[in-house]
Design an enzyme around this catalytic site. Structure first.
Site, PDB file in Angstrom:
ATOM      1  N   ASP A  57      37.378  53.006  46.922  1.00  0.00           N
ATOM      2  CA  ASP A  57      36.303  52.736  46.468  1.00  0.00           C
ATOM      3  C   ASP A  57      34.897  53.691  45.300  1.00  0.00           C
ATOM      4  OD1 ASP A  57      33.528  51.402  46.994  1.00  0.00           O
ATOM      5  OD2 ASP A  57      34.835  50.542  47.413  1.00  0.00           O
ATOM      6  N   HIS A  92      29.113  52.685  47.833  1.00  0.00           N
ATOM      7  CA  HIS A  92      29.784  50.911  48.058  1.00  0.00           C
ATOM      8  C   HIS A  92      30.549  51.816  48.410  1.00  0.00           C
ATOM      9  CE1 HIS A  92      32.052  47.865  46.640  1.00  0.00           C
ATOM     10  NE2 HIS A  92      31.157  47.384  46.600  1.00  0.00           N
ATOM     11  N   SER A 263      32.029  41.658  47.740  1.00  0.00           N
ATOM     12  CA  SER A 263      32.988  42.955  48.755  1.00  0.00           C
ATOM     13  C   SER A 263      32.743  43.063  49.875  1.00  0.00           C
ATOM     14  CB  SER A 263      32.298  44.573  48.340  1.00  0.00           C
ATOM     15  OG  SER A 263      32.146  44.816  46.676  1.00  0.00           O
TER      16      SER A 263
END
Length: 382
Positions: A57, A92, A263
Site C-alpha cells: 500500500d 490509506h 479496499s
C-alpha cells in the site's frame, strides 16, 4: 516488461470524522463489519497471533496508537514522496492495517479501532503513493514495477498473507506478466493473496488487476443492509464479499475515518485468512480460497454471482470448517485463467489432466501487451 505507469491506490472514499472521540462506545459501536463476519465467535479460537499480513500500500504509520507494537519495519519500494507529518503520507495503508490488525489503545485497549485479527502483525510494503502526494506522477513512471517487486519481497520476508487494497480498473487495464508471475511465486510458496475487486460499479465494471490474476482472492463490497455497494465492481473473478461501506479506520493524524470501497473489504478478508492461518498454517492458498467460498453467508442463488462472489465471508464458519480439512498433499499447479474470461484464444488450452504451464499464458499476455503498447495506464484506489 514494465507498465507505463505505477500501480496506484485502490480508491477508498474517506470521510474524516474530526469530532469523533476514540472511546469504545463511539468507535466500536460502529464497527459493524466485525459482527457481520462473526469475528467475536472466531476470537474464541484465535485472534491471529503469530501471523504476519503484508500490506502492499502507501505505507503504515507504526506509531498509530491502535497499531503500536504490531507493525514490523517497513520496506519502501518507492523511495520518495511524502513522509511522516505530511498531509499525504500513509493514510490509506494505515487505515487498511487498522482494519486488519488494529488492537485499540488506552486502558485495557478499550478505545480506538479493533481489527478482525487484532493479534496479527503487519508487514508494510510501500509500493504506491497517496493520491494527493506531489510525487505521485513521478512514481507512476519511475516505479512501475513496485507492485510486482513488493509481492516477491513480502513472500520472501515472512508474509503469511498478502493484502492488496489497490488496483487498476481503468478502461485500459490489462494483465501484466511480471505482476502475474510474482503472484504465482507467492502462491507457490503457500501464501494466500487478496485484492480489492475494484470500485468500478458505476464506471463500467472494468476488469481490475491484480484482482483478476489467477489464484487471487478477489473481494467485492456490501453495505450494512448486506446489499452490494453501488461502487463495487461486478465481475467473474469475485471470490467472496465483505463489508465495505461506513468502515471506521485509524489514521496517522490520530483522527478516525469513515471509509467505503473494496479496499477495506479486501483488508477484512485478509484478516480473516490470518485467523485461519493461525490455527491451520499448512492449508494451501487454493484450499483457503475454496474454504472461504464454501463457508460464506448469504450465498447467491446458484452458488455465486458477480456481485457477491460466493457470499459474505464468515470468519467463524471458516475456522470451524478448516478444522476438518487435511492440508494439500503436494504443491498445486500454478493457477490459471478461466475459459470464461479469455475464451479459447489463439493459444491451445492445456490438457485438463496436465498441470497448467506458465509459458502459454506468458505468450498470450505478451501479445495483449504489444497490442496495447503506448497506452497510458493508471491505477485507482479500490
Amino acid at each position: 516488461m514494465l507498465r507505463g505507469a505505477a500501480t496506484a491506490l485502490a480508491a477508498t472514499a474517506l470521510a474524516v470524522l474530526p469530532s469523533l472521540p476514540a472511546r469504545a462506545d463511539t468507535i466500536r459501536a460502529q464497527e459493524w463489519a466485525l459482527q457481520a463476519m462473526h469475528a467475536q465467535q472466531a476470537w474464541q479460537t484465535t485472534k491471529g497471533a503469530g501471523i504476519t499480513v503484508a500490506v502492499l500500500d502507501t505505507g503504515v504509520d507504526a506509531t498509530q496508537p491502535d497499531l503500536k507494537g504490531q507493525v514490523l519495519p517497513e520496506k519502501d519500494l518507492v523511495g520518495f514522496g511524502a513522509g511522516p507529518g505530511d498531509q499525504a503520507w500513509a493514510d490509506h495503508g494505515t487505515g487498511m492495517a487498522s482494519v486488519i490488525a488494529g488492537h485499540g489503545h488506552g486502558a485495557g485497549r478499550q478505545d480506538g479501532v479493533l481489527g478482525i485479527a487484532p493479534e496479527a502483525r503487519i508487514l508494510p510494503v510501500r509500493v504506491i503513493l497517496e493520491d494527493g502526494d506531489p510525487q505521485r506522477e513521478r512514481a507512476r513512471t519511475e516505479k512501475a514495477g513496485a507492485l510486482a517487486d513488493g509481492i516477491r519481497w513480502a513472500a520472501d520476508h515472512g508474509a503469511d498473507v498478502i493484502n492488496m487494497s489497490l488496483g487498476d480498473d481503468s478502461e485500459t487495464a490489462h494483465p501484466e506478466p511480471r505482476e502475474d508471475a510474482a503472484i504465482q511465486y507467492a502462491l507457490g510458496k503457500g501464501i494466500p493473496v487478496v485484492a480489492s475487486a475494484g470500485n468500478g460499479g458505476e464506471k463500467g465494471d472494468h476488469v481490475s488487476y491484480p484482482a483478476a490474476y489467477p489464484g487471487v482472492i478477489a473481494v467485492t463490497a456490501i453495505n450494512q443492509q448486506h446489499e452490494r455497494g453501488e461502487f463495487s465492481t461486478r465481475h467473474w473473478y469475485a471470490t467472496v464479499c465483505a463489508p465495505g461501506d461506513e468502515i471506521i479506520m485509524s489514521n496517522p493524524d490520530r483522527s478516525y475515518y469513515n471509509g467505503k470501497g473494496t479496499s477495506p473489504a479486501a483488508a477484512l478478508v485478509s484478516g480473516t485468512i490470518a485467523l485461519i492461518r493461525a490455527e491451520h498454517p499448512r492449508l494451501s492458498p487454493a484450499q483457503i480460497k475454496q474454504l472461504l467460498a464454501a463457508t460464506a453467508q448469504d450465498t447467491p442463488q446458484g452458488g455465486r454471482n458477480d456481485d457477491f462472489g460466493a457470499g459474505l465471508a464468515d470468519a467463524a464458519a471458516a475456522l470451524e470448517r478448516a478444522a476438518t480439512l487435511e492440508p494439500a498433499p503436494q504443491k498445486p499447479a500454478p493457477a490459471a485463467y478461466s475459459r470464461r474470461y479469455f475464451g479459447p484464444g489463439p493459444t491451445p488450452e492445456p490438457d485438463a489432466a496436465e498441470p497448467t504451464d506458465w509459458l502459454p499464458w506468458t505468450a498470450a499476455a505478451a501479445g495483449v501487451l504489444l497490442l496495447a503498447a503506448g497506452a497510458v495506464i493508471r491505477r485507482s484506489r479500490p
